[in-house]
Design an enzyme around this catalytic site. Structure first.
Site, PDB file in Angstrom:
ATOM      1  N   LYS A  66     -23.514   8.819  35.834  1.00 13.22           N
ATOM      2  CA  LYS A  66     -22.477   8.270  34.953  1.00 13.22           C
ATOM      3  C   LYS A  66     -22.024   6.857  35.350  1.00 13.22           C
ATOM      4  O   LYS A  66     -21.679   6.063  34.491  1.00 13.22           O
ATOM      5  CB  LYS A  66     -21.263   9.208  34.907  1.00 13.22           C
ATOM      6  CG  LYS A  66     -21.544  10.503  34.165  1.00 13.22           C
ATOM      7  CD  LYS A  66     -20.283  11.354  34.082  1.00 13.22           C
ATOM      8  CE  LYS A  66     -20.552  12.628  33.313  1.00 13.22           C
ATOM      9  NZ  LYS A  66     -19.337  13.363  32.996  1.00 13.22           N
ATOM     10  N   ASP A 103     -15.162  11.796  27.940  1.00  9.09           N
ATOM     11  CA  ASP A 103     -14.729  12.961  28.733  1.00  9.09           C
ATOM     12  C   ASP A 103     -13.210  13.161  28.711  1.00  9.09           C
ATOM     13  O   ASP A 103     -12.721  14.275  28.472  1.00  9.09           O
ATOM     14  CB  ASP A 103     -15.170  12.815  30.198  1.00  9.09           C
ATOM     15  CG  ASP A 103     -16.643  13.107  30.392  1.00  9.09           C
ATOM     16  OD1 ASP A 103     -17.205  13.912  29.625  1.00  9.09           O
ATOM     17  OD2 ASP A 103     -17.241  12.527  31.325  1.00  9.09           O
TER      18      ASP A 103
END
Ligand code: ATR
Length: 271
Positions: A66, A103
């Site tokens: 990420k 997220d």
């Protein structure tokens, strides 16, 4: 031409995203597929070049890439700059690859109706906590505390995001009555992990929301403990589904049915 999407990570076999996106794509009659791709250590740059070369329309990024993917993208959206991590890549009409992070916002959507005057307690100060804290800040929440085993790590997060207050787990227990929403973001309670709880929930406010970002098991020891009180518990499946739904909407311009998917995945995981 048939479009395709992907999720990259290592390991990736356990990912529920292919099931979720394939289901949404077919239920919306979109001619596309979504595939998991395992990217070995040291191969991220080559993998991103290949995705671009092979006209991937967009992809999700999971652990451990990420943060590492950022230099290989053309642009980084504000959400991903703030969090310092990308979980969704979108190909623009002009062929640019833009990194987003869904997220934190996905997690907050999974809570359902909340008010930005609610007092929030975050347990843990790692990468997952960062995304959630950033999203609360962006949505204009005002009262948030981050409790962590190592208080200095919570202080670092507060300083970097210029938001919230760092406290110890003990201080969190002492102030527990003041929080409307308690969010567990540490790996404690994950399958094969310890049954230790980060804090004791004795004294939790009635009707508070207690959430855990872990979804395997569906009911973590922390949520199991919370169920003894008069609170609303939320597991990590909602976050998984809502971060995916946001990514889906960036790629396809339509929002998929999240409640139905949470139910399907709950059944798949034996809930
Ligand atoms: P992620 O990116 O998934 O959030 P991480 O960055 O490794 O994972 O963050 C782990 C978080 O869980 C940290 O807040 C960590 O606390 P420390 O800062 O004190 O290390 C917390 N954590 C991990 N194991 C823990 C444990 N056994 N007890 C309490 N907190 C723990």
């Amino acid at each position: 031409m048939k479009k395709w999407f992907a999720v990259i990570g290592n390991p990736i076999a356990h990912s529920l995203s292919p099931y979720m996106h394939d289901y949404w794509l077919s239920s919306q009659n979109i001619n596309a597929s979504y595939i998991p791709i395992q990217v070995e250590d040291g191969k991220l740059e080559q993998a991103v070049q290949s995705l671009k070369l092979l006209s991937c329309s967009g992809w999700n990024v999971t652990v451990p890439y990420k943060e590492a993917i950022i230099p290989f993208l053309d642009q980084i959206d504000e959400s991903a700059v703030g969090i310092g991590a990308v979980n969704t890549v979108v190909k623009t009409e002009s062929g640019q690859f833009v990194g987003y992070n869904t997220d934190g916002l996905g997690f907050i959507r999974s809570l359902g109706q909340t008010e930005n005057t609610n007092r929030i307690l975050i347990l843990g100060a790692g990468g997952a906590a960062r995304g959630i804290v950033y999203a609360f800040k962006q949505l204009g929440y005002q009262k948030l505390s981050i409790a962590n085993r190592t208080k200095t790590n919570a202080e670092k997060l507060v300083h970097e995001l210029q938001f919230g207050q760092a406290i110890t787990f003990q201080e969190a227990e002492e102030q527990l009555q003041t929080f409307d929403i308690v969010i567990q973001t540490t790996p404690l309670g994950m399958k094969n992990n310890t049954k230790t709880l980060p804090i004791n929930l004795k004294g939790i406010k009635e009707n508070a929301i207690v959430a855990d970002i872990v979804y395997n098991p569906l009911v973590t020891p922390f949520l199991e403990e919370a169920e003894k009180y008069n609170v609303r518990t939320i597991n990590g499946l909602g976050m998984l589904v809502h971060q995916g739904a946001l990514a889906f909407s960036y790629w396809n311009g339509s929002y998929p049915n999240t409640n139905d998917m949470i139910q399907r995945l709950t059944e798949q995981l034996g809930g």
